[in-house]
Motif scaffolding. Structure first.
Motif, PDB file in Angstrom:
ATOM      1  N   ALA A 101      -1.464   1.644   2.536  1.00  0.00           N
ATOM      2  CA  ALA A 101      -1.841   2.746   3.438  1.00  0.00           C
ATOM      3  C   ALA A 101      -3.285   3.175   3.174  1.00  0.00           C
ATOM      4  N   LEU A 102      -3.664   3.261   1.893  1.00  0.00           N
ATOM      5  CA  LEU A 102      -5.044   3.645   1.576  1.00  0.00           C
ATOM      6  C   LEU A 102      -6.023   2.554   2.035  1.00  0.00           C
ATOM      7  N   VAL A 103      -5.648   1.301   1.847  1.00  0.00           N
ATOM      8  CA  VAL A 103      -6.503   0.200   2.313  1.00  0.00           C
ATOM      9  C   VAL A 103      -6.677   0.291   3.832  1.00  0.00           C
ATOM     10  N   ASP A 104      -5.601   0.582   4.538  1.00  0.00           N
ATOM     11  CA  ASP A 104      -5.681   0.735   6.000  1.00  0.00           C
ATOM     12  C   ASP A 104      -6.680   1.826   6.376  1.00  0.00           C
ATOM     13  N   ALA A 105      -6.585   2.946   5.667  1.00  0.00           N
ATOM     14  CA  ALA A 105      -7.476   4.076   5.970  1.00  0.00           C
ATOM     15  C   ALA A 105      -8.933   3.702   5.692  1.00  0.00           C
ATOM     16  N   LEU A 106      -9.158   2.934   4.657  1.00  0.00           N
ATOM     17  CA  LEU A 106     -10.525   2.520   4.327  1.00  0.00           C
ATOM     18  C   LEU A 106     -11.052   1.496   5.332  1.00  0.00           C
ATOM     19  N   VAL A 107     -10.198   0.591   5.755  1.00  0.00           N
ATOM     20  CA  VAL A 107     -10.613  -0.419   6.743  1.00  0.00           C
ATOM     21  C   VAL A 107     -10.924   0.251   8.084  1.00  0.00           C
ATOM     22  N   ALA A 108     -10.244   1.362   8.346  1.00  0.00           N
ATOM     23  CA  ALA A 108     -10.482   2.081   9.612  1.00  0.00           C
ATOM     24  C   ALA A 108     -11.890   2.682   9.664  1.00  0.00           C
ATOM     25  N   LEU A 109     -12.601   2.697   8.558  1.00  0.00           N
ATOM     26  CA  LEU A 109     -13.968   3.238   8.533  1.00  0.00           C
ATOM     27  C   LEU A 109     -14.983   2.257   9.100  1.00  0.00           C
TER      28      LEU A 109
END
Lengths: 332, 356
Positions: B344-352
């Motif tokens: 989930a954190l990786v997803d949030a970072l990739v969304a940047l």
């Protein structure tokens, strides 16, 4: 003959393409996509194909050739990098070639595949010398070059394709001088290890000439050819030759082979007793790797001379002079 | 080894014998808990080499065939990320526990699906997080657990590594270097994400994320090569940064708490601990002590390099913990909830990611 040369933009590959074209062959030169081929001095009729053997790509559409000279390999990097660039690349090439319709496959191997821990007959390394029995005790280059050679031989045998293995010594020439034979440099001092041992040199154009002769030579039952020049100078003599030609070589500190070997044996014993052989040491300290590089041995090119009809035309003084001039030009 | 002991070993198969397999296979070849029944790779030469080098019973070019033929208890999925989903799913359905290299999938939804499948099959699915088992991470864990650092307020993870220089950015090769929406950065992101969540103590929430994910080099193959992000999670905040244009290479972990700071590096390990009592007039003494410890770390790193105790030294420790838990019927040392929180954190970072 239509000849595919892989690794064509490499140090030896460039010379092989020139020599094969000069011998009247139609050359298909496979180079990496980022290679700059504009200043290589190849004739216009050399067909340049860009591609990387690590991947199946458009290069596979250009394999309607009579013969292959396979030079492509990854000589540096970790085991994974060298495995990909040397073994997997060769596997991809062999999987893609019409092996049964080729006339010959010339594979460029290396002197690194020999076993230097056993003293060969009369102290001479030739084509009958045993191959390294413990490549994992040497380095990634030896491991991958042995796997590559074995892969080529197996596939050629399976398909009935005639295979010629060329094992060049230390190839030198403009762009590569082996640090004038120096093992280590400290400011203006050059350490020469085993300074009286023969340096298995071959000038790049001489080596390319031998490879091109293997294209249509009647090799009979011979399969493997060692390529070293007639004159294998001692490391000290080579260092002097470089200095005389104008290279910026330092003051020589000769370190006898016996001293190097004693150090290597002592380190090997400590590694075995204290670290259960887990320690990975630099080449300077690993006995088996020391043997491969500095053990005083002699080298024979008799088979290449007799069967391929090869004579190394560029002598040591001339080869060194060309090498040093090129280096000076680059530095300037 | 006696037949009886051999029978008790877990049958292990490995899919993918490239770079990272060289970190898994030495453990599997030497562990008394594992019996390497098969290795698989699409390259015959690669599979054969792995079989010979690590003493596997057989080699295979097709994963399905290996699963049917060897019926392993555990499968290691060590292929490029885009192929993980299908191989993990196939292995779970074949009745094997799965250890998968990071990143297991390209998104949290795919990760959740695979974890749900593992639960349905009654098997473990573990995404590798070997850095949690490195020496200095374990030492910092101790400082956190015994309260030496107090309440953890900040966790910084700063990675400087030229992603363009490796295979991801190799312009001789065609196609993307890695088939992930976050490009080469995403291949490293799970390390940063699980380390942050581990020390932040935020197992289920990624919190708020802001920053930028971009391509600074212009190298199309690498996808993205620069991340600079701030993460706010419950009572802890942190900076996660991946830079391709800084030298020297480093991978720094800094854990700051209400009573002290612990700092280490994964590439050239050292451990510096500064406590609240080391301030003011005592600060110079702390610096002298830190200097002495840094010098000792230098000698230790020299020894580690010779003995090949590198950045991946936590891998055999992680695998041993997993295999011991499997053999004893204990619980997994890496929880499914932690794996999902990381994704989930990786997803949030990739969304940047920016479109620049």
């Amino acid at each position: 003959m239509r000849v595919l040369v892989t690794g064509a933009s490499g140090f030896l590959g460039k010379a092989v393409v020139r020599a094969a074209a000069a011998a009247g062959h139609r050359v298909v030169a496979l180079v990496r996509p980022t290679a700059d081929v504009s200043n290589l001095g190849w004739p216009d009729n050399v067909e340049v194909i860009k591609g990387d053997l690590r991947q199946m790509g458009a290069w596979r559409d250009h394999l309607d050739v009579d013969l292959v000279i396979h030079l492509a390999a990854a000589p540096s990097g970790d085991i994974a990098t060298q495995f990909a660039g040397t073994v997997q690349a060769t596997e991809n090439l062999l999987d893609s070639l019409p092996l049964r319709s080729l006339r010959r496959f010339i594979h460029i191997s290396s002197f690194s595949v020999y076993d230097y821990s056993i003293r060969p007959k009369h102290g001479i390394i030739d084509e009958a010398t045993a191959l390294e029995s413990q490549p994992q005790a040497r380095d990634a280059y030896t491991i991958t070059k042995m796997l590559q050679e074995s892969l080529v031989i197996d596939r050629c045998d399976d398909t009935g394709l005639e295979c010629v293995i060329i094992r060049p010594g230390a190839i030198y020439g403009p762009g590569k001088d082996w640090d004038c034979g120096t093992a280590l440099s400290f400011k203006s001092f050059d350490l020469l290890f085993g300074p009286l041992g023969a340096f298995r040199l071959t000038y790049v154009d001489n080596c390319a000439d031998a490879i091109v002769r293997a294209i249509d030579a009647d090799v009979g039952k011979a399969r493997v050819f060692n390529i070293v020049d007639d004159e294998c100078p001692s490391l000290w003599k080579y260092h002097n030759a470089c200095r005389r030609a104008g290279a910026r070589a330092g003051f020589v500190i000769p370190v006898p082979w016996l001293l190097i070997a004693a150090l290597g044996r002592m380190v090997r014993l400590v590694n075995r007793l204290a670290f259960r052989n887990r320690a990975k040491l630099p080449e300077l300290l690993e006995y088996r790797r020391q043997q491969a590089r500095w053990r005083p041995l002699r080298y024979s090119n008799a088979l290449a001379r007799n069967v391929l009809g090869w004579t190394p035309s560029v002598k040591l003084a001339e080869g060194v002079a060309r090498t040093v001039v090129k280096k000076a030009d680059s530095a300037g | 080894m006696s037949v009886g002991v051999a029978d008790n070993r877990l049958k292990v198969a490995v899919v993918g014998c490239g770079g990272i397999a060289n970190e898994h296979l030495p453990y599997l070849a030497s562990s008394p808990l594992a019996h390497l029944v098969g290795v698989c790779d699409t390259s015959r030469a690669t599979a054969m080499f792995a079989q010979t080098r690590f003493g596997a019973d057989g080699f295979f070019l097709d994963a399905q065939e290996m699963l049917q033929s060897t019926q392993p208890d555990v499968v290691h999925v060590l292929t490029p990320p885009q192929s993980h989903g299908a191989l993990v799913s196939m292995s779970l359905k074949a009745g094997a526990h799965v250890i998968c290299e990071k990143p297991m999938t390209a998104s949290v939804s795919e990760t959740a699906e695979l974890l749900a499948l593992a639960k349905t099959c009654g098997k473990w699915l573990i995404e590798s997080r070997n850095l949690l088992f490195n020496d200095n991470v374990i030492k910092i864990n101790g400082l956190v657990e015994d309260g030496t650092l107090g309440e953890i307020r900040e966790v910084d993870l700063l990675l400087s590594l030229d992603l363009n220089a490796g295979p991801f950015g190799d312009l001789n090769l065609e196609g993307p270097g890695v088939q992930l929406p976050g490009g080469a950065v995403q291949d490293f992101l799970p390390h940063l994400a699980y380390l942050f969540l581990h020390f932040a103590g935020a197992a289920t929430s990624a919190g708020r994320v802001c920053g930028i994910l971009e391509n600074l080099s212009g190298n199309g193959r690498v996808g993205f090569d620069h991340l600079d992000a701030l993460v706010l999670s419950d009572n802890c905040r942190g900076r996660l940064r991946i830079s391709s244009d800084l030298k020297p290479d480093m991978f720094r972990l800094i854990v700051r708490g209400s009573k002290g700071i612990a700092e280490s590096d994964f590439y050239n390990p050292y451990l510096r601990v500064q406590l609240s009592e080391d301030s003011g007039k005592w600060a110079p003494f702390e610096q002298v002590r830190a200097g002495y410890r840094l010098a000792r770390s230098g000698f230790g790193n020299l020894r580690d390099k010779v003995l090949q105790h590198g950045t991946y030294h936590g891998m055999p420790r992680m695998l041993d913990a997993i295999y011991k838990a499997l053999a004893s019927g204990g619980s997994s040392p890496i929880a499914a909830s932690d794996i999902e929180a990381t994704a989930a954190l990786v997803d949030a970072l990739v969304a940047l990611r920016s479109t620049r």
